[in-house]
Design a protein around this motif. Structure first.
Motif, PDB file in Angstrom:
ATOM      1  N   MET A   1     -13.312 -33.006  53.358  1.00  0.00           N
ATOM      2  CA  MET A   1     -12.314 -33.190  52.314  1.00  0.00           C
ATOM      3  C   MET A   1     -11.014 -33.594  52.989  1.00  0.00           C
ATOM      4  O   MET A   1     -10.473 -32.854  53.804  1.00  0.00           O
ATOM      5  CB  MET A   1     -12.160 -31.875  51.540  1.00  0.00           C
ATOM      6  N   ALA A   2     -10.536 -34.747  52.666  1.00  0.00           N
ATOM      7  CA  ALA A   2      -9.348 -35.288  53.322  1.00  0.00           C
ATOM      8  C   ALA A   2      -8.100 -34.481  52.991  1.00  0.00           C
ATOM      9  O   ALA A   2      -7.267 -34.255  53.850  1.00  0.00           O
ATOM     10  CB  ALA A   2      -9.154 -36.738  52.922  1.00  0.00           C
ATOM     11  N   ARG A   3      -7.960 -34.053  51.715  1.00  0.00           N
ATOM     12  CA  ARG A   3      -6.792 -33.283  51.314  1.00  0.00           C
ATOM     13  C   ARG A   3      -7.260 -32.042  50.582  1.00  0.00           C
ATOM     14  O   ARG A   3      -8.052 -32.126  49.655  1.00  0.00           O
ATOM     15  CB  ARG A   3      -5.905 -34.121  50.396  1.00  0.00           C
ATOM     16  N   PRO A   4      -6.784 -30.881  50.972  1.00  0.00           N
ATOM     17  CA  PRO A   4      -7.199 -29.658  50.303  1.00  0.00           C
ATOM     18  C   PRO A   4      -6.764 -29.641  48.844  1.00  0.00           C
ATOM     19  O   PRO A   4      -5.806 -30.310  48.444  1.00  0.00           O
ATOM     20  CB  PRO A   4      -6.515 -28.542  51.084  1.00  0.00           C
ATOM     21  N   LEU A   5      -7.477 -28.864  48.058  1.00  0.00           N
ATOM     22  CA  LEU A   5      -7.190 -28.773  46.632  1.00  0.00           C
ATOM     23  C   LEU A   5      -5.837 -28.120  46.374  1.00  0.00           C
ATOM     24  O   LEU A   5      -5.108 -28.519  45.482  1.00  0.00           O
ATOM     25  CB  LEU A   5      -8.303 -28.003  45.935  1.00  0.00           C
ATOM     26  N   GLY A   6      -5.492 -27.092  47.148  1.00  0.00           N
ATOM     27  CA  GLY A   6      -4.182 -26.461  47.004  1.00  0.00           C
ATOM     28  C   GLY A   6      -4.156 -25.300  46.032  1.00  0.00           C
ATOM     29  O   GLY A   6      -3.167 -25.121  45.314  1.00  0.00           O
ATOM     30  N   ILE A   7      -5.240 -24.513  45.999  1.00  0.00           N
ATOM     31  CA  ILE A   7      -5.271 -23.342  45.120  1.00  0.00           C
ATOM     32  C   ILE A   7      -5.678 -22.103  45.900  1.00  0.00           C
ATOM     33  O   ILE A   7      -6.275 -22.196  46.968  1.00  0.00           O
ATOM     34  CB  ILE A   7      -6.254 -23.511  43.935  1.00  0.00           C
ATOM     35  N   GLN A   8      -5.322 -20.950  45.350  1.00  0.00           N
ATOM     36  CA  GLN A   8      -5.834 -19.667  45.814  1.00  0.00           C
ATOM     37  C   GLN A   8      -6.621 -19.072  44.667  1.00  0.00           C
ATOM     38  O   GLN A   8      -6.228 -19.206  43.503  1.00  0.00           O
ATOM     39  CB  GLN A   8      -4.706 -18.721  46.210  1.00  0.00           C
ATOM     40  N   LEU A   9      -7.728 -18.405  45.005  1.00  0.00           N
ATOM     41  CA  LEU A   9      -8.569 -17.779  44.001  1.00  0.00           C
ATOM     42  C   LEU A   9      -8.562 -16.280  44.190  1.00  0.00           C
ATOM     43  O   LEU A   9      -8.383 -15.782  45.305  1.00  0.00           O
ATOM     44  CB  LEU A   9     -10.005 -18.310  44.110  1.00  0.00           C
ATOM     45  N   GLN A  10      -8.770 -15.566  43.099  1.00  0.00           N
ATOM     46  CA  GLN A  10      -8.786 -14.105  43.129  1.00  0.00           C
ATOM     47  C   GLN A  10      -9.826 -13.620  42.136  1.00  0.00           C
ATOM     48  O   GLN A  10      -9.946 -14.173  41.041  1.00  0.00           O
ATOM     49  CB  GLN A  10      -7.407 -13.580  42.737  1.00  0.00           C
ATOM     50  N   GLU A  11     -10.585 -12.599  42.512  1.00  0.00           N
ATOM     51  CA  GLU A  11     -11.559 -12.012  41.596  1.00  0.00           C
ATOM     52  C   GLU A  11     -10.880 -10.931  40.763  1.00  0.00           C
ATOM     53  O   GLU A  11     -10.167 -10.090  41.301  1.00  0.00           O
ATOM     54  CB  GLU A  11     -12.719 -11.401  42.374  1.00  0.00           C
ATOM     55  N   GLU A  12     -11.073 -10.998  39.444  1.00  0.00           N
ATOM     56  CA  GLU A  12     -10.501 -10.005  38.531  1.00  0.00           C
ATOM     57  C   GLU A  12     -11.614  -9.370  37.712  1.00  0.00           C
ATOM     58  O   GLU A  12     -12.489 -10.067  37.200  1.00  0.00           O
ATOM     59  CB  GLU A  12      -9.478 -10.656  37.597  1.00  0.00           C
ATOM     60  N   ALA A  13     -11.552  -8.052  37.590  1.00  0.00           N
ATOM     61  CA  ALA A  13     -12.551  -7.311  36.822  1.00  0.00           C
ATOM     62  C   ALA A  13     -12.583  -7.809  35.381  1.00  0.00           C
ATOM     63  O   ALA A  13     -11.547  -8.117  34.794  1.00  0.00           O
ATOM     64  CB  ALA A  13     -12.230  -5.818  36.854  1.00  0.00           C
ATOM     65  N   ASP A  14     -13.764  -7.927  34.826  1.00  0.00           N
ATOM     66  CA  ASP A  14     -13.989  -8.337  33.434  1.00  0.00           C
ATOM     67  C   ASP A  14     -13.597  -9.779  33.140  1.00  0.00           C
ATOM     68  O   ASP A  14     -13.634 -10.192  31.990  1.00  0.00           O
ATOM     69  CB  ASP A  14     -13.267  -7.406  32.444  1.00  0.00           C
TER      70      ASP A  14
ATOM     71  N   VAL B   1      -2.263 -21.442  37.286  1.00  0.00           N
ATOM     72  CA  VAL B   1      -2.535 -20.020  37.501  1.00  0.00           C
ATOM     73  C   VAL B   1      -3.135 -19.446  36.224  1.00  0.00           C
ATOM     74  O   VAL B   1      -2.658 -19.720  35.127  1.00  0.00           O
ATOM     75  CB  VAL B   1      -1.232 -19.282  37.891  1.00  0.00           C
ATOM     76  N   GLY B   2      -4.206 -18.682  36.384  1.00  0.00           N
ATOM     77  CA  GLY B   2      -4.879 -18.063  35.248  1.00  0.00           C
ATOM     78  C   GLY B   2      -6.123 -18.809  34.798  1.00  0.00           C
ATOM     79  O   GLY B   2      -6.946 -18.257  34.074  1.00  0.00           O
ATOM     80  N   ASP B   3      -6.285 -20.076  35.224  1.00  0.00           N
ATOM     81  CA  ASP B   3      -7.519 -20.802  34.906  1.00  0.00           C
ATOM     82  C   ASP B   3      -8.699 -20.039  35.503  1.00  0.00           C
ATOM     83  O   ASP B   3      -8.607 -19.505  36.617  1.00  0.00           O
ATOM     84  CB  ASP B   3      -7.491 -22.217  35.465  1.00  0.00           C
ATOM     85  N   VAL B   4      -9.803 -19.973  34.780  1.00  0.00           N
ATOM     86  CA  VAL B   4     -10.980 -19.217  35.215  1.00  0.00           C
ATOM     87  C   VAL B   4     -12.022 -20.174  35.773  1.00  0.00           C
ATOM     88  O   VAL B   4     -12.344 -21.187  35.151  1.00  0.00           O
ATOM     89  CB  VAL B   4     -11.583 -18.424  34.038  1.00  0.00           C
ATOM     90  N   VAL B   5     -12.556 -19.852  36.941  1.00  0.00           N
ATOM     91  CA  VAL B   5     -13.616 -20.655  37.548  1.00  0.00           C
ATOM     92  C   VAL B   5     -14.926 -20.301  36.855  1.00  0.00           C
ATOM     93  O   VAL B   5     -15.360 -19.151  36.882  1.00  0.00           O
ATOM     94  CB  VAL B   5     -13.724 -20.392  39.064  1.00  0.00           C
TER      95      VAL B   5
ATOM     96  N   ILE C   1     -14.317 -25.654  48.374  1.00  0.00           N
ATOM     97  CA  ILE C   1     -15.049 -25.843  47.132  1.00  0.00           C
ATOM     98  C   ILE C   1     -15.110 -27.343  46.872  1.00  0.00           C
ATOM     99  O   ILE C   1     -14.089 -28.020  46.904  1.00  0.00           O
ATOM    100  CB  ILE C   1     -14.374 -25.123  45.965  1.00  0.00           C
ATOM    101  N   ILE C   2     -16.303 -27.840  46.594  1.00  0.00           N
ATOM    102  CA  ILE C   2     -16.460 -29.281  46.411  1.00  0.00           C
ATOM    103  C   ILE C   2     -16.066 -29.708  44.996  1.00  0.00           C
ATOM    104  O   ILE C   2     -15.325 -30.642  44.806  1.00  0.00           O
ATOM    105  CB  ILE C   2     -17.907 -29.707  46.725  1.00  0.00           C
ATOM    106  N   ASN C   3     -16.570 -29.057  43.978  1.00  0.00           N
ATOM    107  CA  ASN C   3     -16.221 -29.363  42.585  1.00  0.00           C
ATOM    108  C   ASN C   3     -16.036 -28.061  41.822  1.00  0.00           C
ATOM    109  O   ASN C   3     -16.764 -27.104  42.053  1.00  0.00           O
ATOM    110  CB  ASN C   3     -17.316 -30.182  41.893  1.00  0.00           C
ATOM    111  N   LEU C   4     -15.105 -28.047  40.904  1.00  0.00           N
ATOM    112  CA  LEU C   4     -14.840 -26.871  40.086  1.00  0.00           C
ATOM    113  C   LEU C   4     -15.067 -27.182  38.617  1.00  0.00           C
ATOM    114  O   LEU C   4     -14.759 -28.276  38.165  1.00  0.00           O
ATOM    115  CB  LEU C   4     -13.379 -26.420  40.212  1.00  0.00           C
ATOM    116  N   CYS C   5     -15.555 -26.193  37.900  1.00  0.00           N
ATOM    117  CA  CYS C   5     -15.582 -26.246  36.443  1.00  0.00           C
ATOM    118  C   CYS C   5     -14.694 -25.090  35.993  1.00  0.00           C
ATOM    119  O   CYS C   5     -14.969 -23.929  36.314  1.00  0.00           O
ATOM    120  CB  CYS C   5     -17.004 -26.076  35.927  1.00  0.00           C
ATOM    121  N   LEU C   6     -13.607 -25.384  35.295  1.00  0.00           N
ATOM    122  CA  LEU C   6     -12.618 -24.373  34.941  1.00  0.00           C
ATOM    123  C   LEU C   6     -12.488 -24.213  33.443  1.00  0.00           C
ATOM    124  O   LEU C   6     -12.656 -25.166  32.697  1.00  0.00           O
ATOM    125  CB  LEU C   6     -11.239 -24.754  35.481  1.00  0.00           C
TER     126      LEU C   6
END
Length: 64
Positions: free
Chosen positions: A1-14, A35-39, A54-59
């Motif tokens: 991947m030439a340029r990173p996506l530029g996000i941080q992910l976090q797991e949240e309960a429920d 921020v707040g988009d769900v993977v 991550i190669i492709n995301l569905c949000l």
């Protein structure tokens, strides 16, 4: 991947995995990822935690 996506992910309960940060000016920022988009799914990952690509995301957009 030439340029990173530029996000941080976090797991949240429920909720699952959510976007916890978006780097201003990054590819994710330009695509409207917020921020707040769900993977919902990814097509592939490369590497090992905590560093992987991550190669492709569905949000699901966060309620704005």
């Amino acid at each position: 991947m030439a340029r990173p996506l530029g996000i941080q992910l976090q797991e949240e309960a429920d909720v699952g995995v959510v976007v916890s940060a978006v780097l201003e000016g990054s590819n994710a920022f330009k695509m409207g990822i917020a921020v707040g988009d769900v993977v919902l799914a990814t097509s592939a990952t490369m590497g090992y935690a905590p560093r992987f690509k991550i190669i492709n995301l569905c949000l699901r957009p966060a309620v704005r």
